[in-house]
Every structure is written in structure tokens, then in C-alpha cells.
Design a protein around this motif. Sequence first.
Motif: not given
Lengths: 126, 409
Positions: B133-161
Motif C-alpha cells: 500500500i502506498e499513502i501519498i500526502n498530496e496536500s501541498q501540491s493540490t489546491s481546492l476551490l469550492a464553487l457553491q450555490g444554486p447558480k453554481s452549475y451555470l458557472v460550471m456549465e460555462s467553464i466546461l462548455g
Amino acid sequence: MSNLKFNKSHEWVKVEGDCAVIGISDYAQGELGDIVFVELPEVGVKISEGSSFGTVESTKAASEIFAPLSGEVIQANNDLVNNPQWVNEDPQGKGWMIKIKVENSKEMDNFMDEVAYKEFVDKESQ
Amino acid sequence: MIALKTTPLNLRHTQAGARLVDFFGWRLPLEYESGLKEAKELRCSCGLSDVSHMGEIKIKGKGTFEFLQKLVSNDLRLIRKGQLQYNLFLNQDGGIKDDLMVYNLGEEYLCVVNASNIDNVYAWLKEFKNDEIEIINESQSTSLLALQGPKSYLVMESILGKKLDDFKYMHFIQENVELKPALISRSGYTGEDGFEIYIESKDACFFWDLIMNKGADYGLKLCGLAARDILRIEAGYPLYGHEIDETTNPIEASLGWAVKLNKDFIGKEEIVKAKKNGVEKKRIGFLMQEKGLPRKDYDIYAEVGKTPPSKVSGGSLRPVDKTPPSKVSGGSIPVDKTPPSKVSGGSILVDKKIGRVTSGTYSPNLNEFIGMGYVSIDFSKPDTPIKVKIRDKFYQAKVVNFPFVEAKK
């Protein structure tokens, strides 16, 4: 320039005859953040300079408000109980807290005018 | 003094005028303008938060499924590749080591853990692992953004086309945006529809700017930690270090749904016992009936009937305090000078300490003061009247069901 006087613990005082209106400064409300609760003394209560006369709570923390002057409370801004955000929106106007009958006007000797207070705040926030 | 860690987006935050705060060793935005406004606006349109402090730990190698299935309380058989699941790591006593999200990546699993627990969890996982088993702490190299709210899917649709009608809650996709990889899950910590976007830290500013840009048409607002705390309390979600820790078990924490007893896992014996014997305290939500802001560690009381002693003296069950100056707004003063308030059926009602507050806030979406806490099980039913002791005064409250604010999913 306003005719308000400020002390080092960020309260303001506006003298009206032998009475004074008291509130907290714009700088103080900014430091506290969103204010959601205000508790003030009842009319008739005697407050003394330097002691706590009420509480403001922001989303972050509860803070006591210290009396800049000694005297008897003759009016309290009870509208703030239902509209605590007025302290954020208009701290030196609608957000006033209490009006007192001043006991000893000498307590105001070391207060700053708005310009001096601004300098004091600039220094403190550095 | 230990230098605070900053996320790759620190400059974006300061440029946006954020008030920064120390959060478990991280310098993070508390609020941009007003946490109350941010929390309200997110539920109306959408909000973006930098939550890069969260920990990402990847587990891979032969036997990964069996390894992880033995350590988490929920059943990993319930999630296929492309799904995520709320989970708990328990200690041998059934106490909660951490709460986390587990992403099924196929051969590998991604565990998203609390920032405060990264080192602790990483060390703990290593204790149980075998050589395969390999356990890798990727916390440093990974960033996390939270896009939340009832209109967030519209923003995501626009980003992903593309349309996202088939993108279900608690599912994730892996996409490249301008050749930059992103893992995007439909999930969040606000009680609203939304997305959590895992990206390489070097791409954090690119994605931040892209989301801000696409979100402008939908009223996207920046949300700091203050807004996120309000939103998660409104949603009734526990926060590690507040509602849950190593001394609370999932049954007490009302997280029994995330524990599956048809499998083996560390801490199971204690959970079986707790279920069989019942628990003494329970996590509850409460709504203040008087204006007053409940905060962590404030005591919770309730009125209980007590056979009157020959003479009430000392008032051991009532907190004795100096009489504070009378104040205009709510709250009753629990002093012994006040007569025993009520007498019913020959027994006096006295105030008894029954628990404590773990979180509280003013809810800008309900315009009410709300809180969470633990109370003894007898007082945990909805509508039970309780009192919160705030600065030597009692404020009426009542127990309510979660969530405080209904999710719009």
C-alpha cells in the motif's frame, strides 16, 4: 469635520449641553466586523468612566463597551436591539448607543478630535 | 513564532480586500466584506471559496480497497468509480479521528481530510499499511476551490462548455481545462448545490480567475471562512474540533447514518455497544427564542422538576452570580434572589446543566440566532425547551431538527 471627541478605547462622545451622546467609532466597528447583537443599559443606570456599560457582539466575538465618561443614562438607543447592523452602517449616526448626563466634564480633557484620533488609529493599526 | 502557510491564492485574497485570519496554521480569508452578506448571497446565487488548506491523501497499491474499508465507518462498496462518500475514521474507542470524503478513483482512493488533522491522519494510516500500500500526502501540491450555490452549475456549465444534467450530486468527473487537469465533484459543505474543484497548486490562480470571470454573469461572490461557517451551521453539518473529536462517537454526533455495521472496521465494537446500550448525550440543533448569540463552550441548561428540599439554600443547581446591571434586551438573570420561578405539582422547577454549545451563529438566511451542541439524551427531542447561559444570564432556546436551512438540491 464632526464635533465628535474620541478616546483611546475607540468610543466617541458628542456633547450636547450638559449631556453627551456615546457610541463606538467607525474604526472600532470595522475591527469588530458584522455586529449581530447589542445590549445597552436601562435609563437611570449610573455608569462610571472606564467601566463596561454594554456589550456588542460581532459574528467573531463579544466585546464590552467601556464608558468614556461617568454619568446617568438618560436615553438608550433601543432600536439597535433589533437593528444591530446600524452600528456597522452608521456608527457615528444611527448607531449611537446611549445618552448620559455628564457628571464630570474634566474626564473629557484627554479626548482627541477627529484628526488626532485618525492619527492615533493609523499608528495603532500599523 | 511559526510562519503561517499561505495558499497560492493569497495575493488574490489581499487584492480583493480580504480580512485574513490564522486558521490551524494557515493564513486564510475570514471575510472579504461581510461574512453575513456573503452567506446570504451564496444561497441566492453562488459563491467561490479557497479551501486549499484541506488535506488530500491518496491511497494506492494492491489491496487498497480492503485496507481503506477496514479504516472507514461507511461502506465503500456503496460507491463506484466516479462517486464520493462521507466517511469517518474512528479510533479503537469509537471516537472520531476525522471526518472525510472518500473519492473512488478506480484503482486508487482519494481521502479529503480536515486541515487540522492532516499529519495525524497521515501517520495513523501509515501505522496500518503493508508494503504493498502506498499513502501519498498530496496536500501541498493540490489546491481546492469550492464553487457553491444554486447558480453554481451555470458557472460550471460555462467553464466546461457543456450541460451538466447527468452530473449527479456526490459524483465527480476528471476534466482538462486548457490542458490543466481538474477533478470536479458535485458536493460541498454549504447545504446548497455546488462543486468542489481539485487542481494542481500551480494552476490555482488560473482556475480562480476563470471561475471569477465566468461567474460574473451569475452574480458570483467571494466567500470567506466566516460565511462558510455560517452556511455549514445553517445546514446542520458538524465541524471537526467543534461538534466532533476523538471523545465523541458517531451515534452521539447524530452521524449514525455514516456508520455501516455489516462490515468490519476499527472502532466497530464500541459503536455496536453504543447502539445497544444507548448513548447519554446527543448532538442537537437549537433555535434561540430570545436574542442572544450562543458560542462554543457556553453551558446549556433546562428546567427540571425537583422535590422541594426543606429549605432552598446555596442553590447548588443554579449558577450563583453577582447581579449584573439590568439591561434592556432579553435574558433572565439566574440569581437566587429571584424566587423559585415556578412550582408545579409539588415539585420546584430548577435549572440544571444538561450540556454545552459546540457552535453558534446569527443566521442571515433565517434572521435567527442558531446553534449546535450536546445535551443529555432526555432533552434531545425537537421542541424541547432549553436555556443557553450567556454571560451569566439565561436565554430561552428550543431543540430543532437539522437542517436549519433547507438545501435546495
